[in-house]
Design an enzyme around this catalytic site. Sequence first.
Site, mmCIF file in Angstrom:
data_model
loop_
_atom_site.group_PDB
_atom_site.id
_atom_site.type_symbol
_atom_site.label_atom_id
_atom_site.label_comp_id
_atom_site.label_asym_id
_atom_site.label_seq_id
_atom_site.Cartn_x
_atom_site.Cartn_y
_atom_site.Cartn_z
ATOM 1 N N GLU A 1 31.327 35.609 54.936
ATOM 2 C CA GLU A 1 31.230 36.985 54.450
ATOM 3 C C GLU A 1 30.412 37.041 53.167
ATOM 4 O O GLU A 1 29.619 37.973 52.950
ATOM 5 C CB GLU A 1 32.625 37.571 54.212
ATOM 6 C CG GLU A 1 32.613 39.011 53.741
ATOM 7 C CD GLU A 1 34.009 39.595 53.589
ATOM 8 O OE1 GLU A 1 34.230 40.329 52.600
ATOM 9 O OE2 GLU A 1 34.875 39.324 54.442
ATOM 10 N N GLU B 1 29.850 51.310 46.759
ATOM 11 C CA GLU B 1 31.196 51.734 46.346
ATOM 12 C C GLU B 1 31.177 52.609 45.104
ATOM 13 O O GLU B 1 30.673 52.219 44.048
ATOM 14 C CB GLU B 1 32.079 50.504 46.096
ATOM 15 C CG GLU B 1 33.531 50.847 45.812
ATOM 16 C CD GLU B 1 34.420 49.624 45.783
ATOM 17 O OE1 GLU B 1 35.599 49.772 45.430
ATOM 18 O OE2 GLU B 1 33.938 48.518 46.120
ATOM 19 N N LYS C 1 46.994 40.174 46.834
ATOM 20 C CA LYS C 1 45.551 40.119 47.091
ATOM 21 C C LYS C 1 44.834 39.651 45.840
ATOM 22 O O LYS C 1 45.193 40.042 44.719
ATOM 23 C CB LYS C 1 44.996 41.488 47.504
ATOM 24 C CG LYS C 1 43.474 41.473 47.723
ATOM 25 C CD LYS C 1 42.899 42.843 48.053
ATOM 26 C CE LYS C 1 41.381 42.753 48.219
ATOM 27 N NZ LYS C 1 40.777 44.044 48.564
ATOM 28 N N GLU D 1 44.511 44.518 53.881
ATOM 29 C CA GLU D 1 43.600 44.491 52.746
ATOM 30 C C GLU D 1 43.189 45.906 52.339
ATOM 31 O O GLU D 1 43.180 46.265 51.155
ATOM 32 C CB GLU D 1 42.359 43.661 53.080
ATOM 33 C CG GLU D 1 41.357 43.578 51.946
ATOM 34 C CD GLU D 1 40.123 42.771 52.295
ATOM 35 O OE1 GLU D 1 39.161 42.809 51.505
ATOM 36 O OE2 GLU D 1 40.104 42.120 53.355
#
Length: 566
Positions: free
Chosen positions: A541, A362, A312, A406
């Site tokens: 996105e 986050e 990733k 992911e």
Amino acid sequence: MASLQLSSHFLGTNTTKHNSISISHNYSQTPFTRLFSCKKFMSCSMSMNGCEGDFKTPLGTIETRTMAAVLSPTAATERLISAVSDLKSQPPPFSFGVVRLQVPIDQQIGAIDWLQSQNEIHPRCFFSRRSDVGRPDLLLDLASDNGNGRGSSDNDLVSVAGIGSAVFFRDLDPFSHDDWRSIRRFLSSSSPLIRAYGGMRFDPNGKISVEWEPFGAFYFAVPQVEFNEFGGSSMLAATLAWDDELSWTLEDAIEALEETMLQVSSVVMRLRRESLGVSVLSKNHVPTKGAYYPAVEKALEMIKQKSSSLNKVVLARNSRIITDTDIDPIAWLAQLQSEGHDAYQFCLQPPGAPAFIGNTPERLFQRNQLGVCSEALAATRPRSASTARDMEIERDLLTSPKDDLEFSIVRENIREKLNSICDKVVVKPQKTVRKLARVQHLYSQLAGRLRREDDEFDILAALHPTPAVCGLPAEEARLLIKEIESFDRGMYAGPIGFFGGKESEFAVGIRSALVEKGLGALIYAGTGIVAGSNPTSEWNELDLKISQFTKSIEYEATTTTLQTIN
């Protein structure tokens, strides 16, 4: 401990420091470093760089003095000015120390409203905790499992705004253990609201671009004048820090604070805007769409290679917005706050610097004594005004193999890192959907009990950067990011938050923008590339993630409400 070694590229381990004053020749052409080298430096409410002090020498005193509550900011300002005068006539008998003077206010006033009312010449900071209503408190669960209380926490502290700095910490070298000890020297569990607010670069070893120079590799400050918003009440505070060995005496600190207090506005206006009242003249992306697609393809090729361990990588974009008039960063942040109850809002602005603002969902970590919690957040889908359609999108997110991959990469990596510094790690739930105003993500909480007290440096070294903003393995992803991305992320995706004597909390600096006078703003966003990613979907996105910033400046009409707070 592999994860700690892996992260050493992001947090420094060197002990030989080159502070922002001694190597100002590196950036001799910038206004900020000229400010550092001249006497006018003191007039900007800056005092001393705590990184230059002897972190092995404890301060003579770290104390908080609380005065009787008052009814208004005006009365609080007058009482603080009087308390500073009293301190001048009866000074503490120490060569170095920190004293916080605080006045409770018997009404809840928005810290961001107070900050909006202050003079812009001072360095500024703002940090607002998100609402975690409806989510389990894993730190409380851990404390219960160990048969003791969690320890007191200022959980009703909603947000903090500050101007000036009683003491600041800045360096061009990566944040090191010695820097952490320098900050901790000025903190104490007996004065939990004396905190150092700030942040660090995503990759402190990377070349610093001109717009990020004033922030250094990291920048933290204990505000000189601070406004605390609690649930149902408020507080105005002033903090003095001094160290004779750094040629910053108590007399110097008092004089600087008195100068700042005379400039503090006690007239606070409640201000909310439906629009910022600016028009967009141009919008440019770096990379462009034409360059972004090949970058995604290159990343996918590396992920597919058997010789590569990369599974990733997070590729980011900055979008330069040029407007007809300057954007007010605090008004912009207030707008984000109106829809960001499930997110952290922050503003960090060193002297002479742009304002770095954000509305990030986050958490990197929260520490309360020995308890520490973090979370996994990955994969993105839009929200829908239709409840039925929103649930369909949620089900698609939960059942998507690509998104599960992911998310699992992020969750398991954070679990492994917490295991390296904690005796026990709890994951709850394993996977769920977290819904925000415009997007929804896969989500999980993780918490553990630290093996030793005061391990924030180890926490940062273990958790930053997360796979959600960098990739996995972290070093291989970082190298690919450095190769592919043609701009400096600065503090985008870096740790943003505060160190405190009793508790510390850091968010991940995503969903953020750098606001510059005369230059509009740079809006940052990133997306995770894994096997199965599609360049078109990833570009869309990015647009979705910056929409919370762009929605307010895509039309000219503005409605503003002002109400004076007495």
